[in-house]
Design a protein around this motif. Sequence first.
Motif, PDB file in Angstrom:
ATOM      1  N   ASN A  18       0.828  -1.202   0.000  1.00  0.00           N
ATOM      2  CA  ASN A  18       0.000   0.000   0.000  1.00  0.00           C
ATOM      3  C   ASN A  18       0.862   1.251   0.000  1.00  0.00           C
ATOM      4  O   ASN A  18       0.578   2.220  -0.713  1.00  0.00           O
ATOM      5  N   HIS A  19       1.931   1.243   0.797  1.00  0.00           N
ATOM      6  CA  HIS A  19       2.822   2.419   0.862  1.00  0.00           C
ATOM      7  C   HIS A  19       3.483   2.670  -0.491  1.00  0.00           C
ATOM      8  O   HIS A  19       3.504   3.816  -0.973  1.00  0.00           O
ATOM      9  N   LEU A  20       4.004   1.624  -1.110  1.00  0.00           N
ATOM     10  CA  LEU A  20       4.668   1.784  -2.406  1.00  0.00           C
ATOM     11  C   LEU A  20       3.688   2.212  -3.491  1.00  0.00           C
ATOM     12  O   LEU A  20       4.008   3.047  -4.341  1.00  0.00           O
ATOM     13  N   GLN A  21       2.480   1.663  -3.457  1.00  0.00           N
ATOM     14  CA  GLN A  21       1.471   2.066  -4.429  1.00  0.00           C
ATOM     15  C   GLN A  21       1.076   3.525  -4.238  1.00  0.00           C
ATOM     16  O   GLN A  21       0.883   4.258  -5.201  1.00  0.00           O
ATOM     17  N   SER A  22       0.965   3.933  -2.988  1.00  0.00           N
ATOM     18  CA  SER A  22       0.583   5.318  -2.699  1.00  0.00           C
ATOM     19  C   SER A  22       1.613   6.295  -3.241  1.00  0.00           C
ATOM     20  O   SER A  22       1.274   7.312  -3.854  1.00  0.00           O
ATOM     21  N   VAL A  23       2.886   5.981  -3.022  1.00  0.00           N
ATOM     22  CA  VAL A  23       3.954   6.836  -3.540  1.00  0.00           C
ATOM     23  C   VAL A  23       3.933   6.852  -5.062  1.00  0.00           C
ATOM     24  O   VAL A  23       4.079   7.903  -5.700  1.00  0.00           O
TER      25      VAL A  23
ATOM     26  N   ILE B  81      -9.526  -3.073  -6.931  1.00  0.00           N
ATOM     27  CA  ILE B  81      -8.229  -2.496  -7.328  1.00  0.00           C
ATOM     28  C   ILE B  81      -8.406  -1.081  -7.862  1.00  0.00           C
ATOM     29  O   ILE B  81      -7.664  -0.156  -7.493  1.00  0.00           O
ATOM     30  N   TYR B  82      -9.416  -0.889  -8.721  1.00  0.00           N
ATOM     31  CA  TYR B  82      -9.645   0.445  -9.293  1.00  0.00           C
ATOM     32  C   TYR B  82      -9.962   1.472  -8.210  1.00  0.00           C
ATOM     33  O   TYR B  82      -9.382   2.571  -8.177  1.00  0.00           O
ATOM     34  N   PHE B  83     -10.880   1.116  -7.299  1.00  0.00           N
ATOM     35  CA  PHE B  83     -11.277   2.075  -6.269  1.00  0.00           C
ATOM     36  C   PHE B  83     -10.145   2.347  -5.278  1.00  0.00           C
ATOM     37  O   PHE B  83      -9.991   3.480  -4.809  1.00  0.00           O
ATOM     38  N   VAL B  84      -9.352   1.332  -4.970  1.00  0.00           N
ATOM     39  CA  VAL B  84      -8.229   1.544  -4.047  1.00  0.00           C
ATOM     40  C   VAL B  84      -7.195   2.464  -4.687  1.00  0.00           C
ATOM     41  O   VAL B  84      -6.692   3.388  -4.026  1.00  0.00           O
ATOM     42  N   GLN B  85      -6.858   2.233  -5.955  1.00  0.00           N
ATOM     43  CA  GLN B  85      -5.882   3.100  -6.619  1.00  0.00           C
ATOM     44  C   GLN B  85      -6.406   4.527  -6.735  1.00  0.00           C
ATOM     45  O   GLN B  85      -5.657   5.489  -6.551  1.00  0.00           O
ATOM     46  N   THR B  86      -7.691   4.674  -7.039  1.00  0.00           N
ATOM     47  CA  THR B  86      -8.287   6.007  -7.105  1.00  0.00           C
ATOM     48  C   THR B  86      -8.292   6.660  -5.724  1.00  0.00           C
ATOM     49  O   THR B  86      -8.049   7.866  -5.588  1.00  0.00           O
ATOM     50  N   ALA B  87      -8.553   5.856  -4.679  1.00  0.00           N
ATOM     51  CA  ALA B  87      -8.560   6.381  -3.309  1.00  0.00           C
ATOM     52  C   ALA B  87      -7.209   6.964  -2.947  1.00  0.00           C
ATOM     53  O   ALA B  87      -7.118   7.962  -2.209  1.00  0.00           O
ATOM     54  N   HIS B  88      -6.127   6.377  -3.460  1.00  0.00           N
ATOM     55  CA  HIS B  88      -4.784   6.875  -3.166  1.00  0.00           C
ATOM     56  C   HIS B  88      -4.562   8.284  -3.699  1.00  0.00           C
ATOM     57  O   HIS B  88      -3.714   9.017  -3.189  1.00  0.00           O
ATOM     58  N   THR B  89      -5.318   8.671  -4.728  1.00  0.00           N
ATOM     59  CA  THR B  89      -5.117   9.994  -5.323  1.00  0.00           C
ATOM     60  C   THR B  89      -5.749  11.105  -4.501  1.00  0.00           C
ATOM     61  O   THR B  89      -5.414  12.273  -4.677  1.00  0.00           O
ATOM     62  N   VAL B  90      -6.670  10.764  -3.624  1.00  0.00           N
ATOM     63  CA  VAL B  90      -7.405  11.797  -2.879  1.00  0.00           C
ATOM     64  C   VAL B  90      -7.427  11.550  -1.375  1.00  0.00           C
ATOM     65  O   VAL B  90      -8.123  12.239  -0.639  1.00  0.00           O
ATOM     66  N   ASN B  91      -6.657  10.545  -0.912  1.00  0.00           N
ATOM     67  CA  ASN B  91      -6.595  10.245   0.521  1.00  0.00           C
ATOM     68  C   ASN B  91      -5.162   9.930   0.920  1.00  0.00           C
ATOM     69  O   ASN B  91      -4.334   9.578   0.074  1.00  0.00           O
ATOM     70  N   THR B  92      -4.859  10.040   2.220  1.00  0.00           N
ATOM     71  CA  THR B  92      -3.553   9.637   2.713  1.00  0.00           C
ATOM     72  C   THR B  92      -3.478   8.106   2.765  1.00  0.00           C
ATOM     73  O   THR B  92      -4.519   7.436   2.831  1.00  0.00           O
TER      74      THR B  92
END
Length: 299
Positions: free
Chosen positions: A25-30, A228-239
């Motif tokens: 999750n951390h690496l994907q967020s970055v 997967i789609y919603f989690v990746q999108t969530a990373h763009t607008v959430n910590t």
Amino acid sequence: MELSSFPIIGIALAVLSAALLTVGNHLQSVGVERAKGASTSGLGAAGFWALARTPGWLLGSVLFGLAILAQLTALAFAPLIVVQPVGVIALVFASALTALVTRRRPSSAEIVAILVAVASLAAFVGVAAAVSVQTTITDRELILILIILLVVLAVTFAVLALLRRRGIPPVAYVVLGGLFAGFVATLGKTVILRVQTALASQDFRIDDTNLLTIACLVGIAVAGALSIYFVQTAHTVNTPQTVVAGLTIVDPFIAVILGISVLGEAVGAPLWSFGVFAVAGAGAMWAVWRLASITQPTR
């Protein structure tokens, strides 16, 4: 028909899954942060293509995939209501990773929340491991799960269509990611149980029962892709902490409800155990919410 259960192995694999999920999750967020640049409107097709060329995000995706594999393997050894709540420990790992990356020691409030999360988790999983059972999944139960998934899909797209003009709240992506992840775990558990039953009875005929299992695999693919789609999108607008917190609340919540109400994993459990589930679940949710509200972003 009751199937063998080895909860200790299932719990250990679930902890491993949580650790892999945290780092992934951390690496994907970055990676998402770098791919989207200054945009805050979410990822489009170009954004996802940029992600596919980001080494950090790709490594995070591999770890995320390994986390799912470890979680599904855990479900082969223990009931759903034992394995899924262990995911709460991911937020504890996330807090530790945040402290390591930012070189900031956890505050006393974080430590208290972590202790409450661990204690609540231990109580829930300990009781669930003692009173839960694994039984074969009937066609009726599988059809019911698939119908529930279809209803959830219809409601989800209807609500998103209504909210598109007003703007979709950032936390909605987190909730939807966890919601469909819960269905992936539940459907995955049904497939595992039905495969175990087929192996035990040496019944490999292509009949209505096995066709339903195939339909279940299709459901896993659809729910997994949406998660997967919603989690990746969530990373763009959430910590990252908010994403992990949401997943560790919604995913187990959905899976446990389906495990108890549809799969019958708590059939015969004493009444007091449900009281423990309620109290421990409330404690874990409070701890997750508290950690998400006090941890600092890693980016």
